[in-house]
Design a protein around this motif. Structure first.
Motif, PDB file in Angstrom:
ATOM      1  N   HIS A  98     -90.011  -3.303 -53.682  1.00 45.50           N
ATOM      2  CA  HIS A  98     -89.019  -2.857 -53.753  1.00 45.50           C
ATOM      3  C   HIS A  98     -88.248  -3.090 -55.039  1.00 45.50           C
ATOM      4  O   HIS A  98     -87.423  -2.108 -55.543  1.00 45.50           O
ATOM      5  N   LEU A  99     -88.381  -4.003 -55.711  1.00 45.54           N
ATOM      6  CA  LEU A  99     -87.837  -4.450 -57.235  1.00 45.54           C
ATOM      7  C   LEU A  99     -87.918  -3.291 -58.131  1.00 45.54           C
ATOM      8  O   LEU A  99     -87.232  -2.867 -58.830  1.00 45.54           O
ATOM      9  N   ASP A 100     -89.388  -3.085 -58.032  1.00 47.14           N
ATOM     10  CA  ASP A 100     -89.755  -1.725 -59.029  1.00 47.14           C
ATOM     11  C   ASP A 100     -89.034  -0.643 -58.601  1.00 47.14           C
ATOM     12  O   ASP A 100     -88.469   0.276 -59.488  1.00 47.14           O
ATOM     13  N   ARG A 101     -88.976  -0.234 -57.285  1.00 48.14           N
ATOM     14  CA  ARG A 101     -88.314   1.139 -57.158  1.00 48.14           C
ATOM     15  C   ARG A 101     -86.749   1.034 -57.194  1.00 48.14           C
ATOM     16  O   ARG A 101     -86.074   1.905 -57.680  1.00 48.14           O
ATOM     17  N   ALA A 102     -86.131  -0.227 -56.906  1.00 42.06           N
ATOM     18  CA  ALA A 102     -84.880  -0.402 -57.180  1.00 42.06           C
ATOM     19  C   ALA A 102     -84.499  -0.229 -58.641  1.00 42.06           C
ATOM     20  O   ALA A 102     -83.551   0.429 -59.162  1.00 42.06           O
ATOM     21  N   PHE A 103     -85.257  -0.969 -59.676  1.00 36.61           N
ATOM     22  CA  PHE A 103     -85.052  -0.573 -61.111  1.00 36.61           C
ATOM     23  C   PHE A 103     -85.332   0.742 -61.430  1.00 36.61           C
ATOM     24  O   PHE A 103     -84.405   1.180 -62.496  1.00 36.61           O
ATOM     25  N   ARG A 104     -86.164   1.468 -60.887  1.00 40.54           N
ATOM     26  CA  ARG A 104     -86.047   2.966 -61.213  1.00 40.54           C
ATOM     27  C   ARG A 104     -85.020   3.848 -60.969  1.00 40.54           C
ATOM     28  O   ARG A 104     -84.361   4.606 -61.555  1.00 40.54           O
ATOM     29  N   LEU A 105     -84.161   3.429 -59.740  1.00 39.30           N
ATOM     30  CA  LEU A 105     -83.070   4.034 -59.488  1.00 39.30           C
ATOM     31  C   LEU A 105     -81.917   3.537 -60.225  1.00 39.30           C
ATOM     32  O   LEU A 105     -81.002   4.272 -60.398  1.00 39.30           O
ATOM     33  N   GLY A 106     -81.783   2.658 -60.659  1.00 40.28           N
ATOM     34  CA  GLY A 106     -80.778   2.141 -61.620  1.00 40.28           C
ATOM     35  C   GLY A 106     -80.729   2.793 -62.769  1.00 40.28           C
ATOM     36  O   GLY A 106     -79.828   2.296 -63.757  1.00 40.28           O
ATOM     37  N   THR A 107     -81.738   3.821 -63.172  1.00 43.47           N
ATOM     38  CA  THR A 107     -81.691   4.392 -64.407  1.00 43.47           C
ATOM     39  C   THR A 107     -80.739   5.527 -64.295  1.00 43.47           C
ATOM     40  O   THR A 107     -80.275   6.149 -65.278  1.00 43.47           O
ATOM     41  N   HIS A 108     -80.218   5.652 -63.110  1.00 43.25           N
ATOM     42  CA  HIS A 108     -79.121   6.599 -62.669  1.00 43.25           C
ATOM     43  C   HIS A 108     -77.812   6.064 -63.125  1.00 43.25           C
ATOM     44  O   HIS A 108     -77.471   5.055 -62.567  1.00 43.25           O
ATOM     45  N   ARG A 109     -76.783   6.769 -63.690  1.00 42.68           N
ATOM     46  CA  ARG A 109     -75.608   5.953 -64.063  1.00 42.68           C
ATOM     47  C   ARG A 109     -74.937   5.613 -62.975  1.00 42.68           C
ATOM     48  O   ARG A 109     -74.628   6.242 -62.049  1.00 42.68           O
ATOM     49  N   GLN A 110     -74.332   4.405 -62.969  1.00 40.17           N
ATOM     50  CA  GLN A 110     -73.541   3.691 -61.963  1.00 40.17           C
ATOM     51  C   GLN A 110     -74.059   3.828 -60.451  1.00 40.17           C
ATOM     52  O   GLN A 110     -73.343   3.873 -59.411  1.00 40.17           O
ATOM     53  N   ARG A 111     -75.592   3.954 -60.418  1.00 36.54           N
ATOM     54  CA  ARG A 111     -76.166   3.964 -59.179  1.00 36.54           C
ATOM     55  C   ARG A 111     -75.590   2.984 -58.323  1.00 36.54           C
ATOM     56  O   ARG A 111     -75.556   3.059 -56.927  1.00 36.54           O
ATOM     57  N   PHE A 112     -75.340   1.568 -58.603  1.00 33.51           N
ATOM     58  CA  PHE A 112     -75.181   0.686 -57.849  1.00 33.51           C
ATOM     59  C   PHE A 112     -73.769   0.134 -57.939  1.00 33.51           C
ATOM     60  O   PHE A 112     -73.733  -1.157 -57.918  1.00 33.51           O
TER      61      PHE A 112
END
Length: 304
Positions: free
Chosen positions: A8-22
């Motif tokens: 999950h941490l790997d997947r979340a870190f990739r999602l974080g490349t999208h601006r303001q994702r979280f």
């Protein structure tokens, strides 16, 4: 300290490349806001983001070259050597192993639920096999690169159940699997709290990474991780106090991420008389006898 994210941490870190994702959702009472607040991947990204800030480097294990050197062959007592196995072959075997583990019910219902967590806007259906495969790949790549494996606590529990299944059922392993069966009997001093700056994306992380406070915080964690015996409860608290003196954001941030650090042996096929069935010939494989450093991140507000 060089790290490899898994699961999950790997997947979340990739999602974080999208601006303001979280980013923190606006209080407009909408259903979108509610879903964003309940997104388990917000917690995963916060945890991964803080470890990214506190590590010297992070290896993207999904983009490693296929010609990555494998550990050198070792000599048998009779002088013959164990042949090195191509990385692609090990990865393929890891995928088969993930399928095998789910088919033989290696995981508890609670662990399966944790493995199937997804972001609220993820179009892909939850798939435990894919999640287990990703964890196994991160193990393999952390081992080959001599890096620290970083997982969520729930995935640490999944590894504990994998280790139990391997030895109870008598199945060989395609490569070394960290033995986390002692996860429920940890010394309290093996864990401590880390500040949570609650980044909204990887851009926030890049802005923070080279600030004096984070550099100091990182150096203190590096020293702790390099020691064989460490009181992480006291050490992490001291590191945060020192770093907080340099940046009000650390002083004001909640310290709600629990970091647990383990140096564990790996389960190999050597000297095992419990192996019952070995159609793929994995029992002939051996791994160098060294321990793997594993860091597990938990959050009381998350299921995993």
């Amino acid at each position: 300290m060089i790290i490899v994210f898994g699961g999950h941490l790997d997947r979340a870190f990739r999602l974080g490349t999208h601006r303001q994702r979280f980013r923190q959702p606006y209080d407009d009472g909408s259903e979108i806001k509610h879903k964003a607040e309940e997104d388990p991947y917000r917690s995963f990204f916060h945890r991964a983001g803080m470890m990214f800030l506190l590590s010297d480097a992070q290896i993207d294990h999904t983009s490693l070259p296929l010609d990555l050197p494998v550990p050198r062959p070792r000599r048998r007592p009779n002088g013959a050597t164990y042949m090195a196995i191509p990385l692609r072959k090990l990865e393929d075997d890891g995928q088969f192993f993930a399928e095998m583990l789910t088919q033989i019910d290696a995981f508890s219902d609670e662990t399966l639920a944790a493995l199937r967590l997804r972001a609220h806007d993820d179009p892909h259906k939850p798939n435990a096999i894919h999640q287990v495969d990703d964890i196994l790949m991160s193990i393999l790549h952390a081992w080959m690169t001599g890096s620290t494996l970083v997982l969520s606590m729930g995935e640490g529990q999944a590894l504990a159940e994998i280790a139990t299944c391997i030895l109870d059922v008598g199945i060989p392993v395609p490569f070394g699997i960290p033995d986390l069966r002692g996860l429920s009997r940890l010394d309290p001093r093996s864990s401590g709290m880390v500040a949570n700056l609650q980044p909204s994306d990887c851009g926030d992380l890049n802005d923070l990474r080279e600030t004096p406070a984070i550099c100091l915080y990182r150096s203190r964690l590096r020293l702790l991780a390099e020691r064989r015996t460490t009181d992480y409860t006291a050490g992490l608290a001291s590191a945060l106090r020192e770093a907080s003196m340099l940046d009000h954001r650390l002083r004001e941030a909640p310290a709600d991420i629990r970091l647990t650090v383990l140096r564990v042996p790996v389960i190999d096929n050597a000297h095992r008389d419990d192996i019952i069935n070995d159609p793929l010939g994995w029992s002939r494989r051996r791994a160098p006898k060294r321990r793997l450093q594993v860091m597990l991140l938990s959050d009381s507000r998350s299921l995993c």
